[in-house]
Design a protein around this motif. Structure first.
Motif, PDB file in Angstrom:
ATOM      1  N   UNK A 246      -5.189  10.728  94.483  1.00 27.36           N
ATOM      2  CA  UNK A 246      -4.156   9.697  94.541  1.00 27.36           C
ATOM      3  C   UNK A 246      -2.938  10.186  95.325  1.00 27.36           C
ATOM      4  N   UNK A 247      -2.571  11.459  95.147  1.00 24.74           N
ATOM      5  CA  UNK A 247      -1.416  12.003  95.853  1.00 24.74           C
ATOM      6  C   UNK A 247      -1.601  12.024  97.355  1.00 24.74           C
ATOM      7  N   UNK A 248      -2.783  12.402  97.805  1.00 24.11           N
ATOM      8  CA  UNK A 248      -3.055  12.448  99.249  1.00 24.11           C
ATOM      9  C   UNK A 248      -3.058  11.042  99.836  1.00 24.11           C
ATOM     10  N   UNK A 249      -3.626  10.107  99.097  1.00 18.95           N
ATOM     11  CA  UNK A 249      -3.629   8.720  99.561  1.00 18.95           C
ATOM     12  C   UNK A 249      -2.203   8.171  99.646  1.00 18.95           C
ATOM     13  N   UNK A 250      -1.389   8.484  98.655  1.00 21.79           N
ATOM     14  CA  UNK A 250       0.014   8.058  98.666  1.00 21.79           C
ATOM     15  C   UNK A 250       0.743   8.653  99.866  1.00 21.79           C
ATOM     16  N   UNK A 251       0.549   9.944 100.107  1.00 25.56           N
ATOM     17  CA  UNK A 251       1.231  10.590 101.240  1.00 25.56           C
ATOM     18  C   UNK A 251       0.764  10.002 102.555  1.00 25.56           C
ATOM     19  N   UNK A 252      -0.526   9.714 102.682  1.00 23.99           N
ATOM     20  CA  UNK A 252      -1.050   9.178 103.936  1.00 23.99           C
ATOM     21  C   UNK A 252      -0.521   7.783 104.207  1.00 23.99           C
ATOM     22  N   UNK A 253      -0.475   6.966 103.167  1.00 24.87           N
ATOM     23  CA  UNK A 253      -0.081   5.566 103.385  1.00 24.87           C
ATOM     24  C   UNK A 253       1.435   5.419 103.448  1.00 24.87           C
ATOM     25  N   UNK A 254       2.138   5.874 102.438  1.00 22.07           N
ATOM     26  CA  UNK A 254       3.572   5.605 102.350  1.00 22.07           C
ATOM     27  C   UNK A 254       4.414   6.585 103.154  1.00 22.07           C
ATOM     28  N   UNK A 255       4.110   7.854 103.064  1.00 26.46           N
ATOM     29  CA  UNK A 255       4.949   8.845 103.739  1.00 26.46           C
ATOM     30  C   UNK A 255       4.685   8.918 105.230  1.00 26.46           C
ATOM     31  N   UNK A 256       3.530   8.507 105.658  1.00 28.70           N
ATOM     32  CA  UNK A 256       3.216   8.614 107.080  1.00 28.70           C
ATOM     33  C   UNK A 256       3.141   7.259 107.754  1.00 28.70           C
ATOM     34  N   UNK A 257       2.189   6.461 107.365  1.00 25.26           N
ATOM     35  CA  UNK A 257       1.911   5.219 108.085  1.00 25.26           C
ATOM     36  C   UNK A 257       3.061   4.225 107.952  1.00 25.26           C
ATOM     37  N   UNK A 258       3.462   3.915 106.735  1.00 21.91           N
ATOM     38  CA  UNK A 258       4.507   2.917 106.536  1.00 21.91           C
ATOM     39  C   UNK A 258       5.851   3.409 107.073  1.00 21.91           C
ATOM     40  N   UNK A 259       6.162   4.673 106.851  1.00 25.66           N
ATOM     41  CA  UNK A 259       7.419   5.211 107.364  1.00 25.66           C
ATOM     42  C   UNK A 259       7.454   5.155 108.894  1.00 25.66           C
ATOM     43  N   UNK A 260       6.347   5.478 109.539  1.00 28.10           N
ATOM     44  CA  UNK A 260       6.298   5.426 110.999  1.00 28.10           C
ATOM     45  C   UNK A 260       6.450   3.992 111.499  1.00 28.10           C
ATOM     46  N   UNK A 261       5.785   3.047 110.836  1.00 31.72           N
ATOM     47  CA  UNK A 261       5.898   1.649 111.254  1.00 31.72           C
ATOM     48  C   UNK A 261       7.322   1.123 111.088  1.00 31.72           C
ATOM     49  N   UNK A 262       7.982   1.484 110.009  1.00 31.41           N
ATOM     50  CA  UNK A 262       9.372   1.065 109.796  1.00 31.41           C
ATOM     51  C   UNK A 262      10.282   1.686 110.856  1.00 31.41           C
TER      52      UNK A 262
END
Length: 76
Positions: A1-17
């Motif tokens: 769950x932690x890796x999935x959270x980091x991949x989605x929120x910390x990387x993908x969503x942050x980059x898109x924003x």
């Protein structure tokens, strides 16, 4: 769950924003804000984990601040 959270929120969503924000701001403005991140991290590190800044952190912060002030002064 932690890796999935980091991949989605910390990387993908942050980059898109970040990319969305670049539509409305100049790249030079966002670069200056990126330079200020280490300076802003010092109080948070002290408050959250009790990390006390050493002399190298303070010297680095002063150098970064001077550089940002010079860049802002030349911009206007």
């Amino acid at each position: 769950f932690g890796i999935l959270y980091m991949a989605i929120f910390s990387s993908i969503i942050a980059y898109l924003i970040y990319e969305y924000g670049l539509k409305f701001a100049k790249v030079s403005d966002t670069a200056i804000h990126a330079y200020l991140q280490p300076i802003l991290a010092l109080p948070f590190a002290y408050y959250l984990i009790g990390e006390i800044p050493n002399k190298f952190m303070i010297i680095g912060g002063v150098i970064i601040t001077i550089g940002v002030l010079i860049a802002e002064a030349r911009k206007s």
